[in-house]
Design a protein around this motif. Sequence first.
Motif, PDB file in Angstrom:
ATOM      1  N   ASN A   2       9.631  -5.401  -1.676  1.00 51.00           N
ATOM      2  CA  ASN A   2       8.281  -5.221  -1.141  1.00 51.00           C
ATOM      3  C   ASN A   2       7.265  -5.955  -1.993  1.00 51.00           C
ATOM      4  OD1 ASN A   2       8.881  -3.669   1.066  1.00 51.00           O
ATOM      5  ND2 ASN A   2       8.855  -1.762  -0.079  1.00 51.00           N
ATOM      6  N   LEU A   3       7.498  -5.897  -3.294  1.00 57.48           N
ATOM      7  CA  LEU A   3       6.585  -6.555  -4.226  1.00 57.48           C
ATOM      8  C   LEU A   3       6.584  -8.059  -3.977  1.00 57.48           C
ATOM      9  CD1 LEU A   3       4.703  -6.184  -6.620  1.00 57.48           C
ATOM     10  CD2 LEU A   3       6.673  -6.328  -8.131  1.00 57.48           C
ATOM     11  N   ARG A   5       7.371  -9.579  -1.201  1.00 58.65           N
ATOM     12  CA  ARG A   5       6.715  -9.834   0.089  1.00 58.65           C
ATOM     13  C   ARG A   5       5.203  -9.820  -0.060  1.00 58.65           C
ATOM     14  NH1 ARG A   5       8.388  -5.644   4.289  1.00 58.65           N
ATOM     15  NH2 ARG A   5       6.722  -6.600   5.467  1.00 58.65           N
ATOM     16  N   ALA A   6       4.728  -8.819  -0.802  1.00 58.80           N
ATOM     17  CA  ALA A   6       3.278  -8.719  -1.013  1.00 58.80           C
ATOM     18  C   ALA A   6       2.764  -9.929  -1.781  1.00 58.80           C
ATOM     19  CB  ALA A   6       2.952  -7.438  -1.769  1.00 58.80           C
ATOM     20  N   VAL A 150      -4.303  -5.616 -12.823  1.00 56.22           N
ATOM     21  CA  VAL A 150      -4.509  -4.203 -13.175  1.00 56.22           C
ATOM     22  C   VAL A 150      -4.298  -3.334 -11.942  1.00 56.22           C
ATOM     23  CG1 VAL A 150      -6.264  -2.521 -13.854  1.00 56.22           C
ATOM     24  CG2 VAL A 150      -6.009  -4.632 -15.150  1.00 56.22           C
ATOM     25  N   ASN A 151      -4.882  -3.749 -10.821  1.00 60.00           N
ATOM     26  CA  ASN A 151      -4.696  -3.001  -9.577  1.00 60.00           C
ATOM     27  C   ASN A 151      -3.218  -2.838  -9.252  1.00 60.00           C
ATOM     28  OD1 ASN A 151      -7.338  -2.552  -9.071  1.00 60.00           O
ATOM     29  ND2 ASN A 151      -7.576  -4.182  -7.564  1.00 60.00           N
ATOM     30  N   LEU A 152      -2.504  -3.941  -9.422  1.00 61.41           N
ATOM     31  CA  LEU A 152      -1.084  -3.929  -9.082  1.00 61.41           C
ATOM     32  C   LEU A 152      -0.304  -3.030 -10.046  1.00 61.41           C
ATOM     33  CD1 LEU A 152       0.743  -5.161  -7.008  1.00 61.41           C
ATOM     34  CD2 LEU A 152       1.077  -7.120  -8.491  1.00 61.41           C
ATOM     35  N   LEU A 153      -0.690  -3.092 -11.324  1.00 59.72           N
ATOM     36  CA  LEU A 153       0.028  -2.283 -12.323  1.00 59.72           C
ATOM     37  C   LEU A 153      -0.228  -0.789 -12.135  1.00 59.72           C
ATOM     38  CD1 LEU A 153      -0.359  -4.475 -15.516  1.00 59.72           C
ATOM     39  CD2 LEU A 153       1.753  -3.933 -14.322  1.00 59.72           C
ATOM     40  N   LEU A 154      -1.333  -0.455 -11.507  1.00 60.89           N
ATOM     41  CA  LEU A 154      -1.560   0.962 -11.207  1.00 60.89           C
ATOM     42  C   LEU A 154      -0.557   1.439 -10.161  1.00 60.89           C
ATOM     43  CD1 LEU A 154      -5.469   1.100 -11.061  1.00 60.89           C
ATOM     44  CD2 LEU A 154      -3.971   1.899 -12.891  1.00 60.89           C
ATOM     45  N   TRP A 155      -0.074   0.492  -9.371  1.00 65.72           N
ATOM     46  CA  TRP A 155       0.919   0.820  -8.345  1.00 65.72           C
ATOM     47  C   TRP A 155       2.334   0.647  -8.875  1.00 65.72           C
ATOM     48  CZ3 TRP A 155       0.394   1.960  -2.989  1.00 65.72           C
ATOM     49  CH2 TRP A 155      -0.931   2.219  -2.616  1.00 65.72           C
ATOM     50  N   ARG A 156       2.528  -0.405  -9.632  1.00 68.48           N
ATOM     51  CA  ARG A 156       3.856  -0.694 -10.170  1.00 68.48           C
ATOM     52  C   ARG A 156       3.737  -0.861 -11.677  1.00 68.48           C
ATOM     53  NH1 ARG A 156       7.506  -2.209  -5.797  1.00 68.48           N
ATOM     54  NH2 ARG A 156       8.974  -2.710  -7.446  1.00 68.48           N
ATOM     55  N   PRO A 157       3.737   0.246 -12.425  1.00 70.31           N
ATOM     56  CA  PRO A 157       3.496   0.116 -13.869  1.00 70.31           C
ATOM     57  C   PRO A 157       4.702  -0.413 -14.641  1.00 70.31           C
ATOM     58  CG  PRO A 157       3.665   2.431 -13.246  1.00 70.31           C
ATOM     59  CD  PRO A 157       3.883   1.637 -12.008  1.00 70.31           C
ATOM     60  N   ARG A 158       5.229  -1.522 -14.187  1.00 67.69           N
ATOM     61  CA  ARG A 158       6.314  -2.215 -14.901  1.00 67.69           C
ATOM     62  C   ARG A 158       5.837  -3.646 -15.109  1.00 67.69           C
ATOM     63  NH1 ARG A 158      11.208   0.697 -14.352  1.00 67.69           N
ATOM     64  NH2 ARG A 158      11.166   2.220 -12.671  1.00 67.69           N
ATOM     65  N   ARG A 159       5.339  -3.895 -16.286  1.00 70.10           N
ATOM     66  CA  ARG A 159       4.685  -5.176 -16.529  1.00 70.10           C
ATOM     67  C   ARG A 159       5.608  -6.366 -16.335  1.00 70.10           C
ATOM     68  NH1 ARG A 159       0.127  -4.877 -21.173  1.00 70.10           N
ATOM     69  NH2 ARG A 159      -0.782  -2.901 -20.574  1.00 70.10           N
TER      70      ARG A 159
ATOM     71  N   LEU B  59      -2.323   0.752 -19.261  1.00 70.30           N
ATOM     72  CA  LEU B  59      -2.976  -0.556 -19.300  1.00 70.30           C
ATOM     73  C   LEU B  59      -3.367  -0.948 -20.713  1.00 70.30           C
ATOM     74  CD1 LEU B  59      -5.257  -0.076 -16.175  1.00 70.30           C
ATOM     75  CD2 LEU B  59      -3.067  -1.251 -16.299  1.00 70.30           C
ATOM     76  N   PRO B  79       6.435   4.703 -14.403  1.00 71.33           N
ATOM     77  CA  PRO B  79       6.979   4.240 -13.118  1.00 71.33           C
ATOM     78  C   PRO B  79       7.570   5.375 -12.271  1.00 71.33           C
ATOM     79  CG  PRO B  79       7.595   2.729 -14.865  1.00 71.33           C
ATOM     80  CD  PRO B  79       6.944   3.909 -15.540  1.00 71.33           C
ATOM     81  N   ALA B  82       4.299   7.006 -10.748  1.00 65.96           N
ATOM     82  CA  ALA B  82       3.186   6.157 -10.298  1.00 65.96           C
ATOM     83  C   ALA B  82       2.886   6.347  -8.815  1.00 65.96           C
ATOM     84  CB  ALA B  82       3.492   4.689 -10.586  1.00 65.96           C
ATOM     85  N   LEU B 106      -1.854  -5.343   1.217  1.00 60.85           N
ATOM     86  CA  LEU B 106      -1.010  -5.928   0.164  1.00 60.85           C
ATOM     87  C   LEU B 106      -0.610  -4.877  -0.865  1.00 60.85           C
ATOM     88  CD1 LEU B 106      -2.731  -9.387  -0.383  1.00 60.85           C
ATOM     89  CD2 LEU B 106      -0.524  -8.919   0.673  1.00 60.85           C
ATOM     90  N   LEU B 107      -1.539  -3.991  -1.185  1.00 58.72           N
ATOM     91  CA  LEU B 107      -1.211  -2.928  -2.137  1.00 58.72           C
ATOM     92  C   LEU B 107      -0.175  -1.986  -1.521  1.00 58.72           C
ATOM     93  CD1 LEU B 107      -4.675  -2.035  -3.712  1.00 58.72           C
ATOM     94  CD2 LEU B 107      -2.705  -3.048  -4.854  1.00 58.72           C
ATOM     95  N   LEU B 109       1.977  -2.697   0.727  1.00 61.80           N
ATOM     96  CA  LEU B 109       3.246  -3.431   0.770  1.00 61.80           C
ATOM     97  C   LEU B 109       3.934  -3.398  -0.591  1.00 61.80           C
ATOM     98  CD1 LEU B 109       4.454  -4.922   3.179  1.00 61.80           C
ATOM     99  CD2 LEU B 109       3.485  -7.037   2.303  1.00 61.80           C
ATOM    100  N   ALA B 110       3.145  -3.679  -1.628  1.00 68.99           N
ATOM    101  CA  ALA B 110       3.708  -3.708  -2.983  1.00 68.99           C
ATOM    102  C   ALA B 110       4.184  -2.332  -3.421  1.00 68.99           C
ATOM    103  CB  ALA B 110       2.670  -4.238  -3.969  1.00 68.99           C
ATOM    104  N   LYS B 154      -1.708   6.217  -1.499  1.00 69.25           N
ATOM    105  CA  LYS B 154      -0.396   6.819  -1.822  1.00 69.25           C
ATOM    106  C   LYS B 154      -0.313   8.303  -1.499  1.00 69.25           C
ATOM    107  CE  LYS B 154      -0.684   4.748  -6.076  1.00 69.25           C
ATOM    108  NZ  LYS B 154      -0.285   4.414  -7.460  1.00 69.25           N
TER     109      LYS B 154
END
Lengths: 337, 337
Positions: A2-3, A5-6, A150-159, B59, B79, B82, B106-107, B109-110, B154
């Motif tokens: 999904n990531l 694809r996004a 940052v927005n994305l890491l709030l959703w997927r906190p795996r850097r 973060l 994770p 999240a 996009l969020l 989707l991710a 979410k």
Amino acid sequence: MNLIRAEVERLGARRFVQLMIVLLMLAFGVTAATTLAGSHQPSAVELAEAQRQAAANLRGLELQHERCLARDRGEPLPDDEGFYLPPDCSELDPALRDRLPVAADYLTGVFTFTRQAEPLLYFLVAYLVLFGFLVGASYIGADLNSGGVVNLLLWRPRRLTVLGAKLGTLLGAVLTVSVLATLAYLVTFWVIAQVAGYPGPTNVAFWAELGAIWGRGLTLVLLAAATGFAIATMGRHTAAALGAVAAYLVVWELGGRIVLQILEVARPDQLMLASYVGAWLAGEVRFWDSTACRTVTDGYCDGSYTLTWQPALAVLLLLTAGLSAAAFALFRRRDLI
Amino acid sequence: MTSGVIEIEGLRKTFHSLRRGRRVAVDGFDLLVEAGQVHGFLGPNGSGKTTTLRALLGLVRADDGRMRVLGANAPEQLPQVAGRVGAIVESPQFYGNFTGYRTLRLLALAGGVPVARVDEVLEQVGLADRGDERVKGYSLGMKQRLAVASALLKRPELLILDEPANGLDPAGIREMRDLVRALAANGVTVLLSSHILAEIQLICDHVTIISQGRRVAAGPVAEVLAGFDHNEHLVRADDLARAEELLLAAGLTVTGHPDHLVVSGVPDPTAVSRTLGEQGVWVRELTPLRPDLESVFLELTGTPAHPGVPRQVDGSAPPGDPAGDQEIDLGMRGVDA
């Protein structure tokens, strides 16, 4: 998945990417149009005349070689005035030349695919290298700068996963665009040669050489994209990548080269990244080392040396891998504020 | 054992930079947010609120301390949880060229959230009719709504909102308040950072106040306020000077003002009216002075305004200073309690 694809959607929706593709198509269109406008299909007479000239030229080369061999055998040379015959006759051996005269060399105003495919491909590769570098740098640079990461890491906190997904998406997208663009480009010019030019004599060697340039070009595009991505990640900004490249070119490739020449350092080209880029793309590049023959006072001295694609690939891979590893290591620990 | 949805204990974070040197942002901060609370998180500018939230969300790397979110250690196990945490940190930035809908899509989707949820949250934050417009055309308030929408995508169990009312007009602030209340009524735990103290007082049931990186007060809002209730009453009488004499003579603490008196340490206001009435001074107004969150905040953080003296961002009083006083912890169990 999904990531990815996004990220593909995000990358495709970026204005800069769209602009670069439009510019690519524009350059493509202009080149194709001017080629089409400046070329015509050769008539049977033109073709016959070109073939005759090529054959005559080839015969001339063979005669020169035969004269040279005759001289070595001590045979009389009645009409050799005005011709320079080198000590080593193999220099004149037509069989050892890179290429022999062909009819296409004597066609004027005719686009000949076999003659011009290589420079056209080099031009496209150069554009795609620029495309890959700029898109790679701006994709992550804008994301880091705008807070998108940052927005994305709030959703997927795996850097590392997020950065890896972005790099993977970038490389996949750049490769797809590059493959499609180069294929469309070559096919278009092949068609132009068929309908308004001259395809030229194609054989397995020609296609193999073109294919090798294509493959090396695509690899270089991917390396450029990864490098732009890595530098922008470390600098947190697109401009960091542009600045780093500009600084490298001015400070090292220009300034450093001058300093190395003043200091009479041996083989300065070996220390320049541009040499390895050229060697990788062309397969090999010959350089002249002015310091090599300083101590030779008499006799022949060959100061040239060659960079081949193997060490060039190693240098480029090491550089890109090193920058990417540094970018990932830095991103893993960095405070995102 | 605690049922803390958010548990922070001894959080420390120091930023180092070449230009500014070392700056302690968070200095042994504790926070406990229990399930179902609407928890206000207050502090002056630069007090460490956003750094705390960023550290909690992975973060920013904490130098020391222990953090848990929904039972998971942060940031290592973030994770795992999240998907149950919605968050906005400071003013989130979005790509200006993307529409609000695409941004959320996009969020979604991710994050593996059904895309149908996008329309629901756009409706929820009042952007249903503006979702197809580009974000660069949004006002600050609309961007803030979009940010809240992204946090709601979410269906979070825990919502962390950093200054959600930023840029909202009065109607928007009320809508945000209603939204937070509705979410809380549905069992969502909310941690809300805001500068609008009246809003916090209206929405939140618990509050934690931070100053110079340390907790200076924590507990139910009513109890924190009660801790600052000095049983003061405003008194207006027909003969103010005589009234002051009588009240002082009765052993009460009185502060005189041009048109009123403030009497302190009077749990029962009838003592005031009786004292004055018995001497023929008639009370025109007798109003209990209850502390509001703003006065408590200013007192605890040492940030009241002084006419003609611009306060600096780092000018709040550190805990333990006379202005900061002792930490007040009312009704809060310790993290390890």
